[in-house]
Design an enzyme around this catalytic site. Structure first.
Site, mmCIF file in Angstrom:
data_model
loop_
_atom_site.group_PDB
_atom_site.id
_atom_site.type_symbol
_atom_site.label_atom_id
_atom_site.label_comp_id
_atom_site.label_asym_id
_atom_site.label_seq_id
_atom_site.Cartn_x
_atom_site.Cartn_y
_atom_site.Cartn_z
ATOM 1 N N ASN A 6 0.856 -1.190 0.000
ATOM 2 C CA ASN A 6 0.000 0.000 0.000
ATOM 3 C C ASN A 6 0.894 1.242 0.000
ATOM 4 O OD1 ASN A 6 -1.492 2.247 0.961
ATOM 5 N ND2 ASN A 6 -3.073 0.875 1.730
ATOM 6 N N ASP A 8 -0.167 4.440 -0.329
ATOM 7 C CA ASP A 8 -0.868 5.681 0.063
ATOM 8 C C ASP A 8 0.018 6.583 0.909
ATOM 9 O OD1 ASP A 8 -3.113 4.598 -1.038
ATOM 10 O OD2 ASP A 8 -4.101 4.149 0.870
ATOM 11 N N HIS A 9 0.806 5.950 1.775
ATOM 12 C CA HIS A 9 1.571 6.721 2.764
ATOM 13 C C HIS A 9 2.637 7.603 2.109
ATOM 14 C CE1 HIS A 9 -0.488 4.306 5.784
ATOM 15 N NE2 HIS A 9 -0.297 3.310 4.946
ATOM 16 N N HIS A 42 -5.780 3.705 -2.101
ATOM 17 C CA HIS A 42 -7.133 4.028 -1.643
ATOM 18 C C HIS A 42 -7.492 5.417 -2.151
ATOM 19 C CE1 HIS A 42 -9.937 4.410 2.161
ATOM 20 N NE2 HIS A 42 -10.570 4.674 1.031
ATOM 21 N N ARG A 44 -9.627 8.053 -1.523
ATOM 22 C CA ARG A 44 -10.575 8.498 -0.494
ATOM 23 C C ARG A 44 -11.464 9.620 -1.015
ATOM 24 N NH1 ARG A 44 -9.745 7.390 5.065
ATOM 25 N NH2 ARG A 44 -11.019 9.239 5.400
ATOM 26 N N ARG A 48 -7.353 12.703 0.617
ATOM 27 C CA ARG A 48 -6.326 13.035 1.607
ATOM 28 C C ARG A 48 -4.919 12.691 1.112
ATOM 29 N NH1 ARG A 48 -7.286 9.947 7.137
ATOM 30 N NH2 ARG A 48 -9.170 11.210 7.122
ATOM 31 N N HIS A 49 -4.829 11.614 0.329
ATOM 32 C CA HIS A 49 -3.503 11.239 -0.168
ATOM 33 C C HIS A 49 -3.525 10.964 -1.670
ATOM 34 C CE1 HIS A 49 -5.335 7.434 0.955
ATOM 35 N NE2 HIS A 49 -5.078 7.570 2.236
ATOM 36 N N GLU A 69 -8.786 0.533 -3.412
ATOM 37 C CA GLU A 69 -9.767 0.592 -2.316
ATOM 38 C C GLU A 69 -10.644 1.821 -2.516
ATOM 39 O OE1 GLU A 69 -7.764 0.901 1.385
ATOM 40 O OE2 GLU A 69 -6.416 -0.731 0.931
ATOM 41 N N THR A 99 -7.426 6.510 9.986
ATOM 42 C CA THR A 99 -7.264 5.438 9.005
ATOM 43 C C THR A 99 -8.550 4.595 9.026
ATOM 44 O OG1 THR A 99 -5.871 3.580 8.341
ATOM 45 C CG2 THR A 99 -6.103 3.949 10.698
ATOM 46 N N THR A 100 -8.630 3.592 8.162
ATOM 47 C CA THR A 100 -9.846 2.781 8.088
ATOM 48 C C THR A 100 -9.997 1.968 9.371
ATOM 49 O OG1 THR A 100 -9.263 2.586 5.763
ATOM 50 C CG2 THR A 100 -11.119 1.286 6.512
ATOM 51 N N GLU A 150 -11.274 -9.202 2.427
ATOM 52 C CA GLU A 150 -10.026 -8.849 3.102
ATOM 53 C C GLU A 150 -10.380 -8.701 4.579
ATOM 54 O OE1 GLU A 150 -7.596 -5.725 1.466
ATOM 55 O OE2 GLU A 150 -6.559 -5.425 3.373
ATOM 56 N N HIS A 213 -4.189 -4.410 7.570
ATOM 57 C CA HIS A 213 -4.327 -3.260 8.465
ATOM 58 C C HIS A 213 -3.486 -3.452 9.725
ATOM 59 C CE1 HIS A 213 -5.772 0.287 10.471
ATOM 60 N NE2 HIS A 213 -6.225 0.676 9.297
ATOM 61 N N GLY A 214 -2.494 -2.606 9.859
ATOM 62 C CA GLY A 214 -1.651 -2.626 11.052
ATOM 63 C C GLY A 214 -0.639 -3.765 11.077
ATOM 64 N N GLY A 235 0.998 -1.372 4.382
ATOM 65 C CA GLY A 235 1.462 -0.047 3.970
ATOM 66 C C GLY A 235 2.312 0.651 4.994
ATOM 67 N N GLN A 236 1.686 1.096 6.079
ATOM 68 C CA GLN A 236 2.334 1.959 7.072
ATOM 69 C C GLN A 236 3.699 1.442 7.517
ATOM 70 O OE1 GLN A 236 1.283 4.864 8.758
ATOM 71 N NE2 GLN A 236 2.932 4.817 10.234
HETATM 72 N N1 PXP Z 1 -5.958 -2.990 3.571
HETATM 73 C C1 PXP Z 1 -6.929 -2.041 3.590
HETATM 74 C C2 PXP Z 1 -8.272 -2.392 3.047
HETATM 75 C C3 PXP Z 1 -6.664 -0.747 4.098
HETATM 76 O O1 PXP Z 1 -7.636 0.183 4.120
HETATM 77 C C4 PXP Z 1 -5.371 -0.458 4.568
HETATM 78 C C5 PXP Z 1 -5.053 0.914 5.084
HETATM 79 O O2 PXP Z 1 -5.178 1.861 4.102
HETATM 80 C C6 PXP Z 1 -4.394 -1.468 4.492
HETATM 81 C C7 PXP Z 1 -4.725 -2.729 4.020
HETATM 82 C C8 PXP Z 1 -2.969 -1.230 4.927
HETATM 83 O O3 PXP Z 1 -2.932 -0.926 6.275
HETATM 84 P P1 PXP Z 1 -1.566 -0.432 6.948
HETATM 85 O O4 PXP Z 1 -1.216 0.871 6.301
HETATM 86 O O5 PXP Z 1 -1.926 -0.300 8.381
HETATM 87 O O6 PXP Z 1 -0.542 -1.479 6.681
#
Ligand code: PXP
Length: 262
Positions: A6, A8-9, A42, A44, A48-49, A69, A99-100, A150, A213-214, A235-236
């Site tokens: 991901n 986005d960051h 994503h 949005r 935002r990004h 996304e 975040t989501t 997911e 996520h996370g 991502g993060q």
């Molecule tokens: N999957 C989905 C559907 C998400 O919305 C996100 C966050 O944008 C991620 C994965 C990645 O999450 P993270 O940035 O916490 O790794």
């Protein structure tokens, strides 16, 4: 296991200055060259990004499939349908969130989710639903016609961090999870079990199973144990790690350019 990176960051950092630095297409190139099996972005509603132009160019230049996304907002769905990513992942969206924060509520928003899936299918785009790891959500996702789910790993990741890192002593402590260690540990075990049970159930229903996520360098091994999960979107933690794997070279290069030899 497929790794969806991901990016986005990277756009978050760019938007902080509103200049094309860091360049998202360079991030795409590096991620692909380094083994990403998929790029996740994503679009949005608040932009935002990632911006609309990013989506178009990422899809045009990516050497790997792009997982886009988006929310079930109709304007966004029109854009996504026209752009035609390799896959769309429907996620919940709230303006004020960082975040989501949770999965899409496919039970209480079944009609709107169905409408979104049908519109995307009409545009020949396979659909994944970003949902909390519950049996009900797996069944509903199948009933609504999604190809994939997911599993939202946010609760698992938060519990893992509360239990295994210095998070409880930081400014960003998760208040809801300030429980005694034995309780955190029971809840973490339960969170892993919920993800596993949901993955097994979804798999039996014929849904492909991703998770995200996370997830980070410390907790990802737990997801690797669940055979039914075939894709992780991260991502993060990857972008955060890249700051420190790259910061030294970045400083050295600037130091070289700012050193006079006279
Ligand atoms: N999957 C989905 C559907 C998400 O919305 C996100 C966050 O944008 C991620 C994965 C990645 O999450 P993270 O940035 O916490 O790794």
């Amino acid at each position: 296991m497929k790794l969806g990176v991901n990016i986005d960051h990277v756009a978050v950092l760019r938007e902080a200055r509103q200049v094309n630095d860091p360049d998202i297409l360079q991030a795409l190139y590096v991620a692909c060259e380094s083994g990403a099996n998929q790029i996740t972005i994503h679009l949005r509603e608040d932009r935002r990004h990632i911006q609309d132009i990013d989506v178009k160019s990422i899809i045009a230049f990516s050497k790997v499939p792009v997982n886009l996304e988006c929310s079930i907002n109709r304007d966004i769905l029109d854009i996504v349908s026209a752009i035609q990513p390799h896959r769309a992942t429907l996620v919940p969206e709230k303006r004020e969130e960082v975040t989501t924060e949770g999965g899409l509520d496919v039970i209480n928003h079944a009609d709107a989710t169905l409408y979104a899936i049908e519109q995307l299918h009409d545009a020949l785009i396979p659909v994944s639903l970003f949902v909390d790891p519950t049996i009900e959500a797996m069944e509903k996702s199948k009933e609504l016609g999604a190809e994939m789910v997911e599993l939202h790993t946010g609760l698992f990741s938060n519990l893992f961090a509360m239990l295994n890192s210095s998070l409880p002593h930081s400014n960003y402590t998760i208040k809801e999870l300030q429980l005694p260690r034995y309780e955190l540990s029971d809840r973490l075990e339960q969170a892993v079990q919920d993800i596993k049970n949901s993955a097994i159930h979804a798999n039996k229903l014929g849904l492909e199973v991703a998770a995200g996520h996370g997830l980070n360098y410390h907790n990802v091994h737990e997801m690797m144990k669940i055979e039914e999960i075939v894709e992780l979107n991260i991502g993060q933690s990857i972008i955060a790690r890249s700051v420190f794997s790259g910061l030294s070279d970045a400083v050295k290069e600037m130091k070289r350019l700012t050193t006079r030899n006279d």
